[in-house]
Design a protein around this motif. Structure first.
Motif, PDB file in Angstrom:
ATOM      1  N   GLU A 275     -53.869 -16.313 -15.139  1.00 44.10           N
ATOM      2  CA  GLU A 275     -54.674 -15.579 -14.150  1.00 44.10           C
ATOM      3  C   GLU A 275     -56.124 -15.410 -14.590  1.00 44.10           C
ATOM      4  O   GLU A 275     -57.027 -15.387 -13.772  1.00 44.10           O
ATOM      5  CB  GLU A 275     -54.055 -14.205 -13.881  1.00 44.10           C
ATOM      6  N   ASN A 276     -56.328 -15.275 -15.897  1.00 39.98           N
ATOM      7  CA  ASN A 276     -57.682 -15.072 -16.414  1.00 39.98           C
ATOM      8  C   ASN A 276     -58.322 -16.355 -16.919  1.00 39.98           C
ATOM      9  O   ASN A 276     -59.397 -16.312 -17.510  1.00 39.98           O
ATOM     10  CB  ASN A 276     -57.669 -14.009 -17.518  1.00 39.98           C
ATOM     11  N   ASN A 277     -57.631 -17.472 -16.708  1.00 37.00           N
ATOM     12  CA  ASN A 277     -58.191 -18.784 -17.031  1.00 37.00           C
ATOM     13  C   ASN A 277     -58.602 -18.886 -18.503  1.00 37.00           C
ATOM     14  O   ASN A 277     -59.683 -19.389 -18.826  1.00 37.00           O
ATOM     15  CB  ASN A 277     -59.379 -19.069 -16.112  1.00 37.00           C
ATOM     16  N   TRP A 278     -57.738 -18.370 -19.410  1.00 33.45           N
ATOM     17  CA  TRP A 278     -58.046 -18.361 -20.835  1.00 33.45           C
ATOM     18  C   TRP A 278     -58.325 -19.754 -21.357  1.00 33.45           C
ATOM     19  O   TRP A 278     -57.662 -20.722 -20.993  1.00 33.45           O
ATOM     20  CB  TRP A 278     -56.898 -17.765 -21.631  1.00 33.45           C
ATOM     21  N   ASN A 279     -59.272 -19.827 -22.247  1.00 31.39           N
ATOM     22  CA  ASN A 279     -59.608 -21.073 -22.920  1.00 31.39           C
ATOM     23  C   ASN A 279     -58.940 -21.120 -24.297  1.00 31.39           C
ATOM     24  O   ASN A 279     -59.460 -21.728 -25.212  1.00 31.39           O
ATOM     25  CB  ASN A 279     -61.126 -21.207 -23.058  1.00 31.39           C
ATOM     26  N   SER A 280     -57.820 -20.455 -24.454  1.00 31.80           N
ATOM     27  CA  SER A 280     -57.110 -20.366 -25.732  1.00 31.80           C
ATOM     28  C   SER A 280     -55.621 -20.515 -25.493  1.00 31.80           C
ATOM     29  O   SER A 280     -55.125 -20.173 -24.417  1.00 31.80           O
ATOM     30  CB  SER A 280     -57.348 -19.008 -26.389  1.00 31.80           C
ATOM     31  N   ASN A 281     -54.935 -20.977 -26.515  1.00 32.77           N
ATOM     32  CA  ASN A 281     -53.471 -21.082 -26.451  1.00 32.77           C
ATOM     33  C   ASN A 281     -52.871 -20.432 -27.679  1.00 32.77           C
ATOM     34  O   ASN A 281     -53.288 -20.717 -28.795  1.00 32.77           O
ATOM     35  CB  ASN A 281     -53.035 -22.559 -26.412  1.00 32.77           C
ATOM     36  N   TRP A 282     -51.904 -19.562 -27.464  1.00 30.99           N
ATOM     37  CA  TRP A 282     -51.163 -18.955 -28.552  1.00 30.99           C
ATOM     38  C   TRP A 282     -49.688 -19.163 -28.281  1.00 30.99           C
ATOM     39  O   TRP A 282     -49.262 -19.208 -27.125  1.00 30.99           O
ATOM     40  CB  TRP A 282     -51.455 -17.457 -28.661  1.00 30.99           C
ATOM     41  N   ASN A 283     -48.919 -19.225 -29.351  1.00 32.01           N
ATOM     42  CA  ASN A 283     -47.469 -19.324 -29.224  1.00 32.01           C
ATOM     43  C   ASN A 283     -46.906 -17.900 -29.220  1.00 32.01           C
ATOM     44  O   ASN A 283     -46.532 -17.372 -30.263  1.00 32.01           O
ATOM     45  CB  ASN A 283     -46.880 -20.154 -30.366  1.00 32.01           C
ATOM     46  N   PHE A 284     -46.895 -17.288 -28.045  1.00 35.21           N
ATOM     47  CA  PHE A 284     -46.460 -15.889 -27.932  1.00 35.21           C
ATOM     48  C   PHE A 284     -45.004 -15.713 -28.342  1.00 35.21           C
ATOM     49  O   PHE A 284     -44.646 -14.711 -28.934  1.00 35.21           O
ATOM     50  CB  PHE A 284     -46.670 -15.379 -26.505  1.00 35.21           C
ATOM     51  N   GLN A 285     -44.173 -16.687 -28.019  1.00 32.35           N
ATOM     52  CA  GLN A 285     -42.753 -16.585 -28.365  1.00 32.35           C
ATOM     53  C   GLN A 285     -42.579 -16.505 -29.880  1.00 32.35           C
ATOM     54  O   GLN A 285     -41.837 -15.670 -30.380  1.00 32.35           O
ATOM     55  CB  GLN A 285     -41.984 -17.773 -27.802  1.00 32.35           C
ATOM     56  N   LYS A 286     -43.291 -17.339 -30.595  1.00 36.12           N
ATOM     57  CA  LYS A 286     -43.206 -17.329 -32.062  1.00 36.12           C
ATOM     58  C   LYS A 286     -43.690 -15.995 -32.616  1.00 36.12           C
ATOM     59  O   LYS A 286     -43.067 -15.416 -33.501  1.00 36.12           O
ATOM     60  CB  LYS A 286     -44.029 -18.478 -32.639  1.00 36.12           C
ATOM     61  N   GLU A 287     -44.808 -15.506 -32.100  1.00 34.60           N
ATOM     62  CA  GLU A 287     -45.366 -14.243 -32.588  1.00 34.60           C
ATOM     63  C   GLU A 287     -44.418 -13.069 -32.330  1.00 34.60           C
ATOM     64  O   GLU A 287     -44.198 -12.244 -33.200  1.00 34.60           O
ATOM     65  CB  GLU A 287     -46.721 -13.966 -31.937  1.00 34.60           C
TER      66      GLU A 287
ATOM     67  N   VAL B 125     -61.196 -13.314 -26.278  1.00 31.26           N
ATOM     68  CA  VAL B 125     -60.618 -14.365 -25.441  1.00 31.26           C
ATOM     69  C   VAL B 125     -61.616 -14.686 -24.341  1.00 31.26           C
ATOM     70  O   VAL B 125     -62.038 -13.800 -23.595  1.00 31.26           O
ATOM     71  CB  VAL B 125     -59.271 -13.928 -24.823  1.00 31.26           C
ATOM     72  N   PHE B 126     -61.986 -15.944 -24.272  1.00 26.66           N
ATOM     73  CA  PHE B 126     -62.966 -16.411 -23.301  1.00 26.66           C
ATOM     74  C   PHE B 126     -62.263 -17.240 -22.232  1.00 26.66           C
ATOM     75  O   PHE B 126     -61.239 -17.867 -22.490  1.00 26.66           O
ATOM     76  CB  PHE B 126     -64.037 -17.256 -23.996  1.00 26.66           C
ATOM     77  N   ASP B 127     -62.857 -17.233 -21.037  1.00 24.83           N
ATOM     78  CA  ASP B 127     -62.312 -18.118 -20.008  1.00 24.83           C
ATOM     79  C   ASP B 127     -62.895 -19.513 -20.216  1.00 24.83           C
ATOM     80  O   ASP B 127     -63.697 -19.743 -21.127  1.00 24.83           O
ATOM     81  CB  ASP B 127     -62.549 -17.573 -18.593  1.00 24.83           C
ATOM     82  N   LYS B 128     -62.485 -20.437 -19.379  1.00 24.18           N
ATOM     83  CA  LYS B 128     -62.897 -21.835 -19.555  1.00 24.18           C
ATOM     84  C   LYS B 128     -64.404 -22.044 -19.339  1.00 24.18           C
ATOM     85  O   LYS B 128     -64.956 -23.038 -19.773  1.00 24.18           O
ATOM     86  CB  LYS B 128     -62.073 -22.735 -18.651  1.00 24.18           C
ATOM     87  N   SER B 129     -65.068 -21.060 -18.711  1.00 24.57           N
ATOM     88  CA  SER B 129     -66.523 -21.180 -18.545  1.00 24.57           C
ATOM     89  C   SER B 129     -67.278 -20.490 -19.689  1.00 24.57           C
ATOM     90  O   SER B 129     -68.500 -20.457 -19.695  1.00 24.57           O
ATOM     91  CB  SER B 129     -66.954 -20.588 -17.196  1.00 24.57           C
ATOM     92  N   GLY B 130     -66.546 -19.924 -20.665  1.00 20.85           N
ATOM     93  CA  GLY B 130     -67.181 -19.303 -21.825  1.00 20.85           C
ATOM     94  C   GLY B 130     -67.456 -17.822 -21.689  1.00 20.85           C
ATOM     95  O   GLY B 130     -68.077 -17.223 -22.565  1.00 20.85           O
ATOM     96  N   ARG B 131     -66.993 -17.211 -20.612  1.00 18.92           N
ATOM     97  CA  ARG B 131     -67.217 -15.778 -20.376  1.00 18.92           C
ATOM     98  C   ARG B 131     -66.125 -14.964 -21.074  1.00 18.92           C
ATOM     99  O   ARG B 131     -64.942 -15.311 -21.008  1.00 18.92           O
ATOM    100  CB  ARG B 131     -67.190 -15.519 -18.877  1.00 18.92           C
TER     101      ARG B 131
END
Length: 171
Positions: free
Chosen positions: A53-65, A153-159
Motif C-alpha cells: 500500500e505504501n509502495n515500499w522500496n525495500s524488502n524484508w523477510n518478515f516471516q523469518k524475523e 522506509v522510502f517509497d519507490k520515488s524516494g520519499r
C-alpha cells in the motif's frame, strides 16, 4: 544371544509400511515451530499489505524475523505507531492495539538513557538506519533492555514513508 535375525525381520517389517517412523522429539520441535509460524502469519500478511500500500522500496523477510523472537514496529513518517507485531505483548506486556497511534517514546521513562534516546532521534531526523540498546519500560513498569535495529522506509520515488524497527530483548 544373537538377535541379528530378529533385527533384520523387524527392519524388513517396518520398511514395508508406507508411513515412516519419526522420533517423537522431532514432532515436538516441528509443532513448536509450526505454532510460532501460525501465530506470525497474520502479522506477515499485514506487514506485506503495508509495504504494498505504501509502495515500499525495500524488502524484508518478515516471516523469518517474526519466527525468531523479533518484534516488529512500524511508524508513519511522523513517528506514530501504525503496526506492532502481536508478539510485542511477550516483550513488554502491551497489546498491539494499545500502542498503535502512540509514539515509541511511550516505552521510555526516567531510567532510559537520554544519550541513547538522542542518538536514535538524530538518526531518525537524518533518515538513516540505527542500531541501539535502550532501556525501556514494560506495561507493568518493570524495565527491559531492548536491542533495536531501525530503518527509514522510502517509497519507490524516494520519499520517506515509514520507519521500521526490529526489536529483541538484549542479552
Amino acid at each position: 544371544m544373537d538377535f541379528t535375525e530378529y533385527e533384520i525381520a523387524v527392519k524388513k517389517y517396518k520398511n514395508s509400511f508406507s508411513a515412516k517412523y519419526f522420533p517423537l522429539i522431532s514432532w515436538d520441535i516441528y509443532i513448536t515451530f509450526f505454532d510460532t509460524l501460525k501465530k506470525a502469519l497474520p502479522d506477515v500478511f499485514l506487514l506485506n499489505k503495508i509495504a504494498v500500500e505504501n509502495n515500499w522500496n525495500s524488502n524484508w523477510n518478515f516471516q523469518k524475523e517474526l519466527t525468531s523472537d523479533t518484534v516488529i514496529v512500524v511508524t508513519d513518517s511522523n513517528l506514530k505507531i501504525v503496526f506492532a507485531s502481536k508478539n510485542i505483548v511477550e516483550m513488554n506486556g502491551y497489546k498491539p492495539e494499545e500502542v498503535i497511534g502512540n509514539s515509541p517514546k511511550m516505552f521510555q521513562g526516567k531510567l532510559t538513557d537520554s544519550n541513547v534516546s538522542k542518538e536514535i532521534s538524530s538518526a531518525v531526523k537524518e533518515q538513516r538506519p540505527f542500531s541501539q540498546i535502550i532501556t525501556n519500560y514494560c506495561k507493568d513498569g518493570s524495565l527491559y533492555k531492548c536491542h533495536i535495529n531501525g530503518y527509514p522506509v522510502f517509497d519507490k520515488s524516494g520519499r520517506l514513508i515509514n520507519f521500521i524497527a526490529f526489536e529483541k530483548i538484549a542479552a
